[in-house]
Enzyme design. Structure first.
Site, PDB file in Angstrom:
ATOM      1  N   ALA A 129       0.761  -1.186  -0.128  1.00 39.20           N
ATOM      2  CA  ALA A 129      -0.069   0.177  -0.190  1.00 39.20           C
ATOM      3  C   ALA A 129       0.956   1.229  -0.045  1.00 39.20           C
ATOM      4  O   ALA A 129       2.025   1.225   0.466  1.00 39.20           O
ATOM      5  CB  ALA A 129      -0.907   0.088   1.229  1.00 39.20           C
ATOM      6  N   LYS A 182      11.981 -12.903   5.708  1.00 40.05           N
ATOM      7  CA  LYS A 182      11.969 -11.617   5.177  1.00 40.05           C
ATOM      8  C   LYS A 182      13.160 -10.731   5.190  1.00 40.05           C
ATOM      9  O   LYS A 182      13.496  -9.988   4.278  1.00 40.05           O
ATOM     10  CB  LYS A 182      10.459 -11.031   5.643  1.00 40.05           C
ATOM     11  CG  LYS A 182       9.928 -10.012   4.737  1.00 40.05           C
ATOM     12  CD  LYS A 182       8.388  -9.340   5.174  1.00 40.05           C
ATOM     13  CE  LYS A 182       8.063  -8.366   4.366  1.00 40.05           C
ATOM     14  NZ  LYS A 182       7.346  -7.310   5.065  1.00 40.05           N
ATOM     15  N   GLU A 262      14.435   1.957   7.216  1.00 43.57           N
ATOM     16  CA  GLU A 262      14.589   1.089   8.273  1.00 43.57           C
ATOM     17  C   GLU A 262      15.825   0.378   8.407  1.00 43.57           C
ATOM     18  O   GLU A 262      15.699  -0.660   9.094  1.00 43.57           O
ATOM     19  CB  GLU A 262      13.278   0.406   8.316  1.00 43.57           C
ATOM     20  CG  GLU A 262      12.032   1.253   8.301  1.00 43.57           C
ATOM     21  CD  GLU A 262      10.618   0.361   8.582  1.00 43.57           C
ATOM     22  OE1 GLU A 262       9.943   0.501   9.273  1.00 43.57           O
ATOM     23  OE2 GLU A 262      10.532  -0.450   7.465  1.00 43.57           O
TER      24      GLU A 262
HETATM   25  P1  NAP Z   1       3.870   4.872   6.759  1.00 47.81           P
HETATM   26  O1  NAP Z   1       3.061   4.940   5.615  1.00 47.81           O
HETATM   27  O2  NAP Z   1       4.959   5.887   6.767  1.00 47.81           O
HETATM   28  O3  NAP Z   1       3.078   5.221   8.085  1.00 47.81           O
HETATM   29  C1  NAP Z   1       3.566   5.438   9.249  1.00 47.81           C
HETATM   30  C2  NAP Z   1       2.657   5.912  10.151  1.00 47.81           C
HETATM   31  O4  NAP Z   1       2.930   6.090  11.505  1.00 47.81           O
HETATM   32  C3  NAP Z   1       2.572   7.652   9.626  1.00 47.81           C
HETATM   33  O5  NAP Z   1       1.342   7.990   9.203  1.00 47.81           O
HETATM   34  C4  NAP Z   1       3.240   8.217  11.000  1.00 47.81           C
HETATM   35  O6  NAP Z   1       2.522   9.484  11.105  1.00 47.81           O
HETATM   36  C5  NAP Z   1       2.650   7.331  11.965  1.00 47.81           C
HETATM   37  N1  NAP Z   1       3.198   7.669  13.366  1.00 47.81           N
HETATM   38  C6  NAP Z   1       4.546   7.589  13.556  1.00 47.81           C
HETATM   39  N2  NAP Z   1       4.726   7.710  15.015  1.00 47.81           N
HETATM   40  C7  NAP Z   1       3.594   7.968  15.350  1.00 47.81           C
HETATM   41  C8  NAP Z   1       2.977   8.390  17.089  1.00 47.81           C
HETATM   42  N3  NAP Z   1       3.781   8.489  17.908  1.00 47.81           N
HETATM   43  N4  NAP Z   1       1.695   8.659  16.942  1.00 47.81           N
HETATM   44  C9  NAP Z   1       0.753   8.353  15.705  1.00 47.81           C
HETATM   45  N5  NAP Z   1       1.251   8.370  14.557  1.00 47.81           N
HETATM   46  C10 NAP Z   1       2.587   7.926  14.395  1.00 47.81           C
HETATM   47  O7  NAP Z   1       4.370   3.560   7.162  1.00 47.81           O
HETATM   48  P2  NAP Z   1       3.839   2.223   6.140  1.00 47.81           P
HETATM   49  O8  NAP Z   1       4.365   1.917   4.839  1.00 47.81           O
HETATM   50  O9  NAP Z   1       2.545   1.903   6.728  1.00 47.81           O
HETATM   51  O10 NAP Z   1       4.785   1.115   7.115  1.00 47.81           O
HETATM   52  C11 NAP Z   1       4.566   0.853   8.517  1.00 47.81           C
HETATM   53  C12 NAP Z   1       5.208  -0.495   8.567  1.00 47.81           C
HETATM   54  O11 NAP Z   1       4.742  -1.743   8.007  1.00 47.81           O
HETATM   55  C13 NAP Z   1       6.843  -0.419   8.346  1.00 47.81           C
HETATM   56  O12 NAP Z   1       7.634  -1.174   8.965  1.00 47.81           O
HETATM   57  C14 NAP Z   1       6.897  -1.029   7.034  1.00 47.81           C
HETATM   58  O13 NAP Z   1       8.133  -1.258   6.699  1.00 47.81           O
HETATM   59  C15 NAP Z   1       5.926  -2.148   7.122  1.00 47.81           C
HETATM   60  N6  NAP Z   1       5.270  -2.580   5.811  1.00 47.81           N
HETATM   61  C16 NAP Z   1       4.857  -1.850   4.861  1.00 47.81           C
HETATM   62  C17 NAP Z   1       4.206  -2.130   3.804  1.00 47.81           C
HETATM   63  C18 NAP Z   1       3.666  -1.197   2.570  1.00 47.81           C
HETATM   64  O14 NAP Z   1       3.316  -1.721   1.438  1.00 47.81           O
HETATM   65  N7  NAP Z   1       3.516   0.215   2.978  1.00 47.81           N
HETATM   66  C19 NAP Z   1       4.183  -3.485   3.439  1.00 47.81           C
HETATM   67  C20 NAP Z   1       4.793  -4.508   4.254  1.00 47.81           C
HETATM   68  C21 NAP Z   1       5.367  -3.893   5.437  1.00 47.81           C
HETATM   69  P3  NAP Z   1       2.865  11.043  10.468  1.00 47.81           P
HETATM   70  O15 NAP Z   1       2.258  10.646   9.128  1.00 47.81           O
HETATM   71  O16 NAP Z   1       2.315  11.871  11.298  1.00 47.81           O
HETATM   72  O17 NAP Z   1       4.497  10.785  10.492  1.00 47.81           O
END
Ligand code: NAP
Length: 303
Positions: A129, A182, A262
């Protein structure tokens, strides 16, 4: 039971919208009053799936809200996990359950150590996503969510709610094997795509480098008590390079967009584990040094 979702990023929004769509109670936890005001202005979370956009007015609150949290999906990046749970720790009800969505390894232990007595379920997600705009998420790739608890093989009672929400999932007692596997795939592919500035398929032009890394990663997995994660690693890495040839890796995308990676929870974790086991893996170490130099030269965090 309410699902609290901390972080309205890509995966947090993907989970929250699907849970809300199924009529399950969901509350987002946003970072600060500015983010909450921006969210209220947007009117909700928009899920874009197969080109169709639909908005869900999921309720949102601040970490400091006073209601107890019984079930929390921690959907921030690995480097934010520890601080994020510190901000809500006082709200966790006795016996609360946390689902940790973070990629790589290391952040899960940081969270579990900060919350003794709470059940932390680990998730390894292969769904894809991304956020085209604030509070919008594009569902970009079907996949699976592997869930497990290394210290308790019994599944939680609420997996049927994921079923109702259409969130693909599979309970596994071997979640650590999944996460290590992974991590190894990520270490063999992502840093090289950054250093060679190429799509995943570009690594087909560097077969010896990939093979050497896979051999060292296999040794590491064996030494860390993860022989199943080492099984046919090189073959799978080659398969992934081929199957995702047109894609840019997540680390490549982060670096290209000037975002923090990361790395500490992926290659950094692997190198630290090798050092802990006094295992000499010269190519993996050299890869880490090259990647850190690359990030530093671009003014990006090296942790
Ligand atoms: P992302 O889009 O950067 O979203 C992370 C969110 O966490 C941001 O909206 C951030 O807020 C919020 N956040 C951080 N600290 C916070 C706090 N203290 N209080 C409230 N909100 C907070 O990241 P993501 O892509 O979803 O990834 C999340 C994890 O899933 C990662 O480890 C990633 O490697 C893993 N992952 C992602 C995918 C993918 O397709 N995206 C697939 C597999 C695994 P702000 O917007 O305010 O900064």
């Amino acid at each position: 039971m309410t699902w609290h979702v901390l972080g309205a990023g890509s995966l947090g929004s993907l989970w929250a919208t699907r849970l809300a769509r199924a009529g399950l109670p969901v509350r987002l936890i946003l970072r600060n009053p500015q983010r909450l005001a921006a969210y209220r202005q947007a009117g909700g979370l928009t899920l874009i799936e197969a080109g169709q956009a639909r908005q869900y007015a999921v309720a949102a609150e601040l970490p400091q809200a006073s209601t107890p949290i019984h079930r929390l999906l921690l959907a921030c990046k690995a480097y934010d996990a520890q601080d994020a749970v510190a901000g809500i720790a006082g709200r966790l009800a006795p016996g609360a359950e946390l689902l940790l969505l973070q990629n790589g390894l290391g952040s899960q232990d940081e969270v579990a150590q900060a919350l003794p007595g709470q059940r932390c379920l680990l998730v390894s997600s292969t769904e894809g996503a991304f956020r085209p705009a604030e509070f919008q998420v594009v569902f970009a790739g079907n996949g699976q969510n592997w869930l497990g608890d290394p210290s308790d093989p019994r599944p939680p009672t609420w997996l049927d709610e994921l079923q109702r929400a259409g969130i693909p999932h599979q309970w596994t007692p071997d979640i650590l094997t999944r996460l290590w596997r992974k991590l190894a795939l990520n270490c063999a592919i992502n840093p090289l795509t950054v250093l060679h500035d190429c799509r995943n398929g570009g690594l087909a032009e560097h077969p010896a480098e990939v093979a050497t890394l896979c051999a060292e990663l296999g040794e590491l997995l064996q030494r860390c008590g993860q022989p199943a994660a080492a099984d046919n690693l090189h073959e799978e890495v080659q398969r992934v390079i081929h199957a995702t040839a047109a894609n840019y890796s997540s680390m490549h995308q982060d670096v290209a967009l000037g975002r923090r990676t990361e790395i500490s929870y992926l290659l950094g974790y692997a190198c630290a584990a090798a050092q802990r086991h006094q295992l000499h893996l010269p190519h993996l170490l050299q890869l880490q040094q090259r990647l850190l130099g690359h990030l530093q030269a671009r003014g990006l965090p090296v942790n």
